[in-house]
Design an enzyme around this catalytic site. Structure first.
Site, PDB file in Angstrom:
ATOM      1  N   ASP A 144      25.268 -18.819 -32.198  1.00 39.97           N
ATOM      2  CA  ASP A 144      24.267 -19.689 -32.521  1.00 39.97           C
ATOM      3  C   ASP A 144      24.295 -19.908 -34.141  1.00 39.97           C
ATOM      4  O   ASP A 144      23.071 -20.080 -34.936  1.00 39.97           O
ATOM      5  CB  ASP A 144      22.850 -19.078 -32.342  1.00 39.97           C
ATOM      6  CG  ASP A 144      22.762 -19.190 -30.629  1.00 39.97           C
ATOM      7  OD1 ASP A 144      23.611 -19.722 -30.273  1.00 39.97           O
ATOM      8  OD2 ASP A 144      21.813 -19.079 -30.308  1.00 39.97           O
ATOM      9  N   ASP A 165      28.377 -20.477 -28.609  1.00 41.14           N
ATOM     10  CA  ASP A 165      27.426 -21.763 -29.071  1.00 41.14           C
ATOM     11  C   ASP A 165      27.047 -21.693 -30.252  1.00 41.14           C
ATOM     12  O   ASP A 165      25.889 -22.154 -30.735  1.00 41.14           O
ATOM     13  CB  ASP A 165      26.151 -21.353 -28.193  1.00 41.14           C
ATOM     14  CG  ASP A 165      26.344 -21.055 -26.745  1.00 41.14           C
ATOM     15  OD1 ASP A 165      27.427 -21.764 -26.266  1.00 41.14           O
ATOM     16  OD2 ASP A 165      25.536 -20.665 -26.334  1.00 41.14           O
TER      17      ASP A 165
END
Length: 312
Positions: A144, A165
């Site tokens: 992230d 991600d």
């Protein structure tokens, strides 16, 4: 710079963060200098940000004297466990520019295999304000890394690093001439995913468009997985090293409803760009739809806000 953490919470009507080598136009009303050695107005970036009034309607420059370029000027912190609250840098203000600086989350750098350093949410930056641009900036993390949370953003000539991600959120953004470093080797046997875009409806204007980018590092890695029911990610005229999975994309939250997704590669090149074994549901865009997405003016710059920002 020493490790520090700051969050822009002033909700300024116009906030310009000018760092290092960017040259401002004449519409900069005020310049605030941050110098740890005491030669400026403040010794900490957060103090400079806090000095800007919440009703500010003029462009303000914060110049950080800590070397030249994103390889030298670094803001870092090591919080983890939340995809938003743990971010090293948080930006909520509209009308924002940053140049020649890097944001880093030090959790998992280096990766330590113990309970305190497990692979988890540890963003380097969370971008939520509208009309934000980043020039020659770095975003360094593992999971992230860059929370491109919402509204319109422009990343140009930036460096983005991570494994899971690591470009994610519901932003409406163009990434142009960016270097994207996949660090799959740091997470062992798990899968690597570059983009996780969170578009939720067919009328949602958001999406991630990667133009003329270079994807390299260690794989295998998926170009993206669907974080929203109408997730939209386009790679256009970009170069992929031989690290991309043959399938290319993962439906994730939209498994079984892949028809609503817009995942597309157009005129990409390199050893990882073969389309022979891509998922069957990868979208083939019409010329009109592609033009709408890859064109800066039509996708994010409808009001010519990029040209009005005080840089270069």
């Amino acid at each position: 710079m020493q490790s520090l953490r700051f969050a822009i919470v002033c909700f300024a009507l116009s906030l310009f963060l000018l760092l290092n080598a960017c040259k401002a136009k004449e519409n900069i009303s005020k310049t605030i200098i941050v110098d740890q050695s005491g030669g400026g107005n403040f010794t900490k970036v957060q103090e400079a940000i806090d000095s800007i009034p919440s009703n500010n309607g003029l462009w303000t420059s914060i110049h950080v004297k800590a070397g030249e370029g994103s390889n030298v000027t670094l803001i870092q912190w090591g919080d983890f466990g939340s995809s938003s609250d743990s971010s090293t840098f948080k930006m909520y203000a509209d009308n924002f520019v940053a140049c020649d600086i890097s944001f880093k989350n030090t959790h998992n750098h280096p990766l330590l295999l113990d309970v305190d350093h497990n692979v988890t949410w540890a963003p380097a930056a969370l971008i939520q304000g509208d009309k934000a641009s980043f020039h020659r900036c770095g975003f360094i993390g593992l999971q992230d890394t860059l929370a491109d949370w919402q509204r319109r953003h422009y990343f140009v000539n930036c460096y983005i690093e991570g494994a899971v991600d690591f470009i994610w959120g519901g932003g409406q953004s163009i990434y142009q001439n960016c270097n994207i470093n996949v660090t799959k080797s740091r997470i062992g046997s798990g899968n690597a995913y570059i983009a996780a875009q969170g578009r939720g409806t067919a009328t949602d204007p958001s999406g991630f468009v990667f133009k003329d980018c270079v994807v390299f590092g260690t794989g295998p890695a998926f170009l993206g997985r669907a974080y929203g029911s109408y997730s939209r990610v386009v790679f256009y005229e970009s170069h992929f090293d031989d690290i991309i999975t043959p399938e290319g994309w993962d439906a994730w939250f939209s498994r079984g409803k892949e028809g609503t997704l817009t995942n597309s590669e157009v005129q990409c090149m390199g050893p990882g760009a073969s389309m022979l074994n891509r998922v069957k549901w990868e979208k083939t865009l019409t010329v009109e739809a592609l033009g709408q997405l890859v064109n800066l003016k039509s996708f994010i710059n409808q009001e010519s806000w990029i040209e009005s920002q005080p840089i270069f």
